[in-house]
Design a protein around this motif. Structure first.
Motif, PDB file in Angstrom:
ATOM      1  N   GLN A  24       0.823  -1.215   0.000  1.00  0.00           N
ATOM      2  CA  GLN A  24       0.000   0.000   0.000  1.00  0.00           C
ATOM      3  C   GLN A  24       0.856   1.263   0.000  1.00  0.00           C
ATOM      4  N   GLU A  25       2.109   1.101   0.507  1.00  0.00           N
ATOM      5  CA  GLU A  25       2.992   2.264   0.604  1.00  0.00           C
ATOM      6  C   GLU A  25       3.835   2.358  -0.667  1.00  0.00           C
ATOM      7  N   LYS A  26       4.571   3.484  -0.755  1.00  0.00           N
ATOM      8  CA  LYS A  26       5.464   3.642  -1.907  1.00  0.00           C
ATOM      9  C   LYS A  26       6.698   2.758  -1.685  1.00  0.00           C
ATOM     10  N   PHE A  27       7.021   1.936  -2.682  1.00  0.00           N
ATOM     11  CA  PHE A  27       8.238   1.132  -2.545  1.00  0.00           C
ATOM     12  C   PHE A  27       9.150   1.377  -3.737  1.00  0.00           C
ATOM     13  N   GLU A  28      10.426   1.046  -3.530  1.00  0.00           N
ATOM     14  CA  GLU A  28      11.403   1.289  -4.594  1.00  0.00           C
ATOM     15  C   GLU A  28      11.726   0.017  -5.351  1.00  0.00           C
ATOM     16  N   VAL A  29      11.932   0.182  -6.656  1.00  0.00           N
ATOM     17  CA  VAL A  29      12.279  -0.950  -7.516  1.00  0.00           C
ATOM     18  C   VAL A  29      13.682  -0.729  -8.044  1.00  0.00           C
ATOM     19  N   SER A  30      14.555  -1.737  -7.923  1.00  0.00           N
ATOM     20  CA  SER A  30      15.873  -1.628  -8.568  1.00  0.00           C
ATOM     21  C   SER A  30      16.183  -2.942  -9.291  1.00  0.00           C
ATOM     22  N   ASP A  38      15.967  -8.053 -14.261  1.00  0.00           N
ATOM     23  CA  ASP A  38      15.920  -8.836 -13.021  1.00  0.00           C
ATOM     24  C   ASP A  38      15.663  -7.859 -11.875  1.00  0.00           C
ATOM     25  N   LEU A  39      14.432  -7.862 -11.355  1.00  0.00           N
ATOM     26  CA  LEU A  39      14.013  -6.816 -10.431  1.00  0.00           C
ATOM     27  C   LEU A  39      14.062  -7.257  -8.967  1.00  0.00           C
ATOM     28  N   VAL A  40      14.308  -6.263  -8.109  1.00  0.00           N
ATOM     29  CA  VAL A  40      14.166  -6.461  -6.663  1.00  0.00           C
ATOM     30  C   VAL A  40      13.579  -5.169  -6.096  1.00  0.00           C
ATOM     31  N   THR A  41      12.729  -5.292  -5.097  1.00  0.00           N
ATOM     32  CA  THR A  41      12.112  -4.092  -4.512  1.00  0.00           C
ATOM     33  C   THR A  41      12.453  -4.020  -3.029  1.00  0.00           C
ATOM     34  N   THR A  42      12.150  -2.871  -2.454  1.00  0.00           N
ATOM     35  CA  THR A  42      12.358  -2.717  -1.010  1.00  0.00           C
ATOM     36  C   THR A  42      11.418  -3.660  -0.235  1.00  0.00           C
ATOM     37  N   VAL A  43      10.325  -4.071  -0.863  1.00  0.00           N
ATOM     38  CA  VAL A  43       9.415  -5.025  -0.194  1.00  0.00           C
ATOM     39  C   VAL A  43      10.066  -6.412  -0.135  1.00  0.00           C
ATOM     40  N   ASP A  44      10.716  -6.838  -1.234  1.00  0.00           N
ATOM     41  CA  ASP A  44      11.444  -8.126  -1.213  1.00  0.00           C
ATOM     42  C   ASP A  44      12.397  -8.146  -0.016  1.00  0.00           C
ATOM     43  N   LEU A  45      13.161  -7.059   0.136  1.00  0.00           N
ATOM     44  CA  LEU A  45      14.198  -7.026   1.175  1.00  0.00           C
ATOM     45  C   LEU A  45      13.580  -7.003   2.576  1.00  0.00           C
ATOM     46  N   ALA A  46      12.460  -6.285   2.730  1.00  0.00           N
ATOM     47  CA  ALA A  46      11.792  -6.231   4.044  1.00  0.00           C
ATOM     48  C   ALA A  46      11.239  -7.609   4.422  1.00  0.00           C
ATOM     49  N   ILE A  47      10.661  -8.317   3.467  1.00  0.00           N
ATOM     50  CA  ILE A  47      10.104  -9.652   3.753  1.00  0.00           C
ATOM     51  C   ILE A  47      11.250 -10.630   4.076  1.00  0.00           C
ATOM     52  N   ASP A  48      12.334 -10.507   3.308  1.00  0.00           N
ATOM     53  CA  ASP A  48      13.517 -11.343   3.558  1.00  0.00           C
ATOM     54  C   ASP A  48      14.005 -11.145   4.998  1.00  0.00           C
ATOM     55  N   ASN A  49      14.147  -9.893   5.413  1.00  0.00           N
ATOM     56  CA  ASN A  49      14.616  -9.589   6.771  1.00  0.00           C
ATOM     57  C   ASN A  49      13.643 -10.092   7.831  1.00  0.00           C
ATOM     58  N   PHE A  50      12.356  -9.936   7.553  1.00  0.00           N
ATOM     59  CA  PHE A  50      11.330 -10.382   8.510  1.00  0.00           C
ATOM     60  C   PHE A  50      11.464 -11.892   8.754  1.00  0.00           C
ATOM     61  N   GLY A  87       8.177 -14.000  -8.297  1.00  0.00           N
ATOM     62  CA  GLY A  87       7.280 -13.317  -9.220  1.00  0.00           C
ATOM     63  C   GLY A  87       7.322 -11.812  -8.979  1.00  0.00           C
ATOM     64  N   THR A  88       8.522 -11.299  -8.732  1.00  0.00           N
ATOM     65  CA  THR A  88       8.651  -9.858  -8.428  1.00  0.00           C
ATOM     66  C   THR A  88       8.154  -8.985  -9.587  1.00  0.00           C
ATOM     67  N   SER A  89       8.391  -9.418 -10.822  1.00  0.00           N
ATOM     68  CA  SER A  89       7.923  -8.610 -11.966  1.00  0.00           C
ATOM     69  C   SER A  89       6.403  -8.474 -11.941  1.00  0.00           C
ATOM     70  N   ASN A  90       5.708  -9.552 -11.589  1.00  0.00           N
ATOM     71  CA  ASN A  90       4.247  -9.476 -11.450  1.00  0.00           C
ATOM     72  C   ASN A  90       3.880  -8.528 -10.309  1.00  0.00           C
ATOM     73  N   PHE A  91       4.554  -8.682  -9.171  1.00  0.00           N
ATOM     74  CA  PHE A  91       4.278  -7.849  -7.990  1.00  0.00           C
ATOM     75  C   PHE A  91       4.386  -6.359  -8.321  1.00  0.00           C
ATOM     76  N   VAL A  92       5.453  -6.002  -9.031  1.00  0.00           N
ATOM     77  CA  VAL A  92       5.723  -4.591  -9.343  1.00  0.00           C
ATOM     78  C   VAL A  92       4.590  -3.967 -10.163  1.00  0.00           C
ATOM     79  N   ARG A  93       3.976  -4.754 -11.031  1.00  0.00           N
ATOM     80  CA  ARG A  93       2.921  -4.223 -11.895  1.00  0.00           C
ATOM     81  C   ARG A  93       1.513  -4.515 -11.371  1.00  0.00           C
ATOM     82  N   GLY A  94       1.430  -5.052 -10.145  1.00  0.00           N
ATOM     83  CA  GLY A  94       0.109  -5.292  -9.548  1.00  0.00           C
ATOM     84  C   GLY A  94      -0.602  -6.521 -10.087  1.00  0.00           C
TER      85      GLY A  94
END
Ligand code: 2AM
Ligand code: CA
Length: 261
Positions: A24-30, A38-50, A87-94
């Motif tokens: 729901q919040e703004k996240f970054e894609v790199s 090959d994408l990774v987002t700040t959400v991937d990293l937060a879930i990984d850390n969790f 499926g990060t590419s799917n996630f990024v585009r909703g």
């Protein structure tokens, strides 16, 4: 060992709740590995850390391999594998076809794990020798073993050396399969095979260790996973080509399929 399975089910669902709130919040894609696709987002990293922090809290310093950090692990010992978003590419585009993956393995063999799509609330899980489940209902691969009846998911991959093979296979499937689609999350695609929703899943280039749980699920549900040489797939941290299907018969029909043009 007994407390690991409930831990996996609880942790993965908590990770799913966190994922939905972060979405729901703004996240970054790199991008990673110098590959702009090959994408990774700040959400991937937060879930990984969790998930890592939950494992550390309960199981101390057990080894953890993650798609996002790729630590070296002892190949004969026990360890955890995490893919925070497959499926990060799917996630990024909703596109709501992505999932959190968590596996517990011994010697590169998946012993138990779960794949959770927080949008659809599909929770796939397995324990070696006890079955594969979708939201606590036992699941099995379909009984379909003829290509003319089969739903096939083909993901050729981006490696140039796979292009000839991939195009010929795509051409064969267009003429021979009942349905030929590409959904974009290897873990969920394999879970769909385990649940009898599709009958074959082919990935040209897949890091099987990332989504180890999904391979365990397919086998536990009665499916088979081969290399193009017809050997059972061994998990690896290096990309490999896999052909997963309901049966050896369907594998062979697909693998020897020829393209008329
Ligand atoms: P990911 O979303 O975790 O990166 C379709 O893109 C599928 O292939 C997804 O499961 C995706 O996983 C995986 N994938 C993406 N890039 C990959 C790569 N470079 N090597 C292997 N698998 C990859
Ligand atoms: Ca991922």
């Amino acid at each position: 060992m007994n407390d690991r399975y409930p831990f996996i089910l609880q942790t993965i669902q908590e990770a799913g709740v966190l994922l939905l709130s972060l979405r729901q919040e703004k996240f970054e894609v790199s991008t990673k590995g110098g590959d702009p696709r090959d994408l990774v987002t700040t959400v991937d990293l937060a879930i990984d850390n969790f998930i890592k922090s939950k494992i550390k809290e309960k199981f101390g310093d057990e080894s953890i391999y993650s798609e996002e950090s790729k630590e070296q692990i002892d190949p004969v010992g026990s360890f955890w594998s995490i893919d925070p978003i497959d499926g990060t590419s799917n996630f990024v585009r909703g596109i709501p076809h992505f999932a959190v993956c968590l596996t517990y393995l011994n010697g590169y063999e998946p012993l138990m794990g779960a794949v959770y799509n927080p949008v659809t609330k599909d929770l796939f899980s397995f324990q070696k020798g006890s079955g594969a489940f979708l939201n606590s209902r036992k699941i099995f691969v379909s009984t379909i073993s003829r290509i003319s009846d089969a739903y096939v998911l083909l993901h050729i991959g981006r490696r140039e050396e796979l292009r000839d093979w991939g195009i010929k296979l795509q051409c064969f499937l267009l003429g021979a399969a009942k349905k030929n689609i590409n959904l974009g999350s290897s873990a969920l695609d394999l879970c769909f095979l385990a649940a009898g929703r599709v009958d074959a899943v082919i990935y040209g280039s897949l890091t099987t260790l990332d989504v180890a749980v999904a391979l365990g699920l397919v086998r536990e549900a009665g499916g088979e996973i081969y290399t193009l040489q017809g050997e059972p797939v061994s998990l690896s941290s290096k990309p490999q080509t896999i052909l997963a299907s309901t049966s050896r018969v369907l594998f062979e029909e697909i693998n020897r399929g020829s393209c008329p043009i």
